[in-house]
Design a protein around this motif. Structure first.
Motif, PDB file in Angstrom:
ATOM      1  N   LEU A  98       0.843  -1.194   0.000  1.00 49.25           N
ATOM      2  CA  LEU A  98       0.000   0.000   0.000  1.00 49.25           C
ATOM      3  C   LEU A  98       0.882   1.249   0.000  1.00 49.25           C
ATOM      4  O   LEU A  98       0.648   2.196  -0.743  1.00 49.25           O
ATOM      5  CB  LEU A  98      -0.940   0.010   1.202  1.00 49.25           C
ATOM      6  N   THR A 129       1.299   3.917  -3.822  1.00 43.34           N
ATOM      7  CA  THR A 129       0.319   4.989  -3.693  1.00 43.34           C
ATOM      8  C   THR A 129       1.004   6.344  -3.590  1.00 43.34           C
ATOM      9  O   THR A 129       1.975   6.494  -2.855  1.00 43.34           O
ATOM     10  CB  THR A 129      -0.556   4.770  -2.432  1.00 43.34           C
ATOM     11  N   HIS A 138      -3.883  10.677  -2.933  1.00 43.33           N
ATOM     12  CA  HIS A 138      -4.836   9.792  -2.246  1.00 43.33           C
ATOM     13  C   HIS A 138      -4.577   9.765  -0.739  1.00 43.33           C
ATOM     14  O   HIS A 138      -4.219   8.717  -0.185  1.00 43.33           O
ATOM     15  CB  HIS A 138      -4.743   8.374  -2.816  1.00 43.33           C
ATOM     16  N   GLU A 157      -6.588   9.659   1.641  1.00 42.01           N
ATOM     17  CA  GLU A 157      -7.511   8.760   2.318  1.00 42.01           C
ATOM     18  C   GLU A 157      -6.967   7.333   2.425  1.00 42.01           C
ATOM     19  O   GLU A 157      -7.426   6.542   3.237  1.00 42.01           O
ATOM     20  CB  GLU A 157      -8.875   8.754   1.598  1.00 42.01           C
ATOM     21  N   LYS A 158      -5.943   7.018   1.624  1.00 43.43           N
ATOM     22  CA  LYS A 158      -5.351   5.674   1.653  1.00 43.43           C
ATOM     23  C   LYS A 158      -4.163   5.580   2.613  1.00 43.43           C
ATOM     24  O   LYS A 158      -3.591   4.515   2.783  1.00 43.43           O
ATOM     25  CB  LYS A 158      -4.908   5.264   0.253  1.00 43.43           C
ATOM     26  N   PHE A 184      -9.923   7.251   7.326  1.00 44.95           N
ATOM     27  CA  PHE A 184      -9.208   6.065   6.859  1.00 44.95           C
ATOM     28  C   PHE A 184      -9.976   4.800   7.218  1.00 44.95           C
ATOM     29  O   PHE A 184     -10.165   3.921   6.392  1.00 44.95           O
ATOM     30  CB  PHE A 184      -7.797   6.016   7.454  1.00 44.95           C
ATOM     31  N   SER A 189     -13.065   4.486   4.979  1.00 39.43           N
ATOM     32  CA  SER A 189     -12.863   4.293   3.545  1.00 39.43           C
ATOM     33  C   SER A 189     -11.999   3.081   3.215  1.00 39.43           C
ATOM     34  O   SER A 189     -11.850   2.733   2.058  1.00 39.43           O
ATOM     35  CB  SER A 189     -12.251   5.548   2.926  1.00 39.43           C
ATOM     36  N   ASN A 190     -11.438   2.430   4.217  1.00 36.34           N
ATOM     37  CA  ASN A 190     -10.546   1.284   3.969  1.00 36.34           C
ATOM     38  C   ASN A 190     -10.882   0.099   4.854  1.00 36.34           C
ATOM     39  O   ASN A 190     -10.001  -0.580   5.358  1.00 36.34           O
ATOM     40  CB  ASN A 190      -9.094   1.711   4.215  1.00 36.34           C
TER      41      ASN A 190
END
Length: 158
Positions: free
Chosen positions: A8, A12, A17, A19-20, A150, A153-154
């Motif tokens: 990850l 990325t 991003h 939010e990741k 986070f 959304s994950n």
């Protein structure tokens, strides 16, 4: 760090991003999260107290620039570099070779000047500024908000 976690980070762009971005524990991911790693790493130094002061001041200035831009990931990465400056300088203060263990995996004795050496002074400089960053009220508020975002959304990431 699990392979999934490392992948990850590696794959990325966290400015695109945020939010990741997984905050992780301690310094986790500090040398992988782009583009922040490339922006901060050139300033990360702790060889002498003077160099450490310049480095910590520059990284803290970056922390504050990220804060002005409401860029939590940048703030957290700067905080991680400050923390890493403290922990790495302490490692070299305690064990000038940088190696804590001997061949038998037994902890080597601490250096006699572990609390007074240049590396110990460098560590103290980073520690002071690291605490300013990690205790910053704006950072703490943004961290709490980021953790909620986070998490929501994950949910599939363990």
């Amino acid at each position: 760090m699990s392979l999934e976690y490392a992948e990850l980070y590696r794959n990325t762009n966290f400015r695109d991003h945020p939010e990741k971005y997984p905050i992780g524990k301690g310094e986790q991911g500090v040398l992988m999260a782009e583009p922040y790693k490339s922006e901060i790493l050139p300033y990360w130094r702790f060889k002498t107290p003077d160099i450490a002061q310049q480095s910590a001041d520059k990284i803290y200035a970056l922390f504050n620039e990220y804060k002005k831009k409401n860029d939590f990931v940048g703030m957290d990465m700067a905080r991680k570099f400050l923390q890493m400056g403290w922990t790495r300088a302490r490692r070299y203060a305690n064990h000038p070779s940088g190696k804590k263990y001997n061949e038998d995996r037994v902890v080597k004795p601490q250096s006699l000047d572990a609390m007074t050496s240049d590396k110990a002074k460098s560590a103290a400089i980073f520690f002071k500024i690291y605490n300013q960053a990690k205790d910053d009220p704006v950072y703490l508020k943004m961290k709490q908000e980021h953790q909620l975002t986070f998490k929501n959304s994950n949910k599939q990431i363990g």
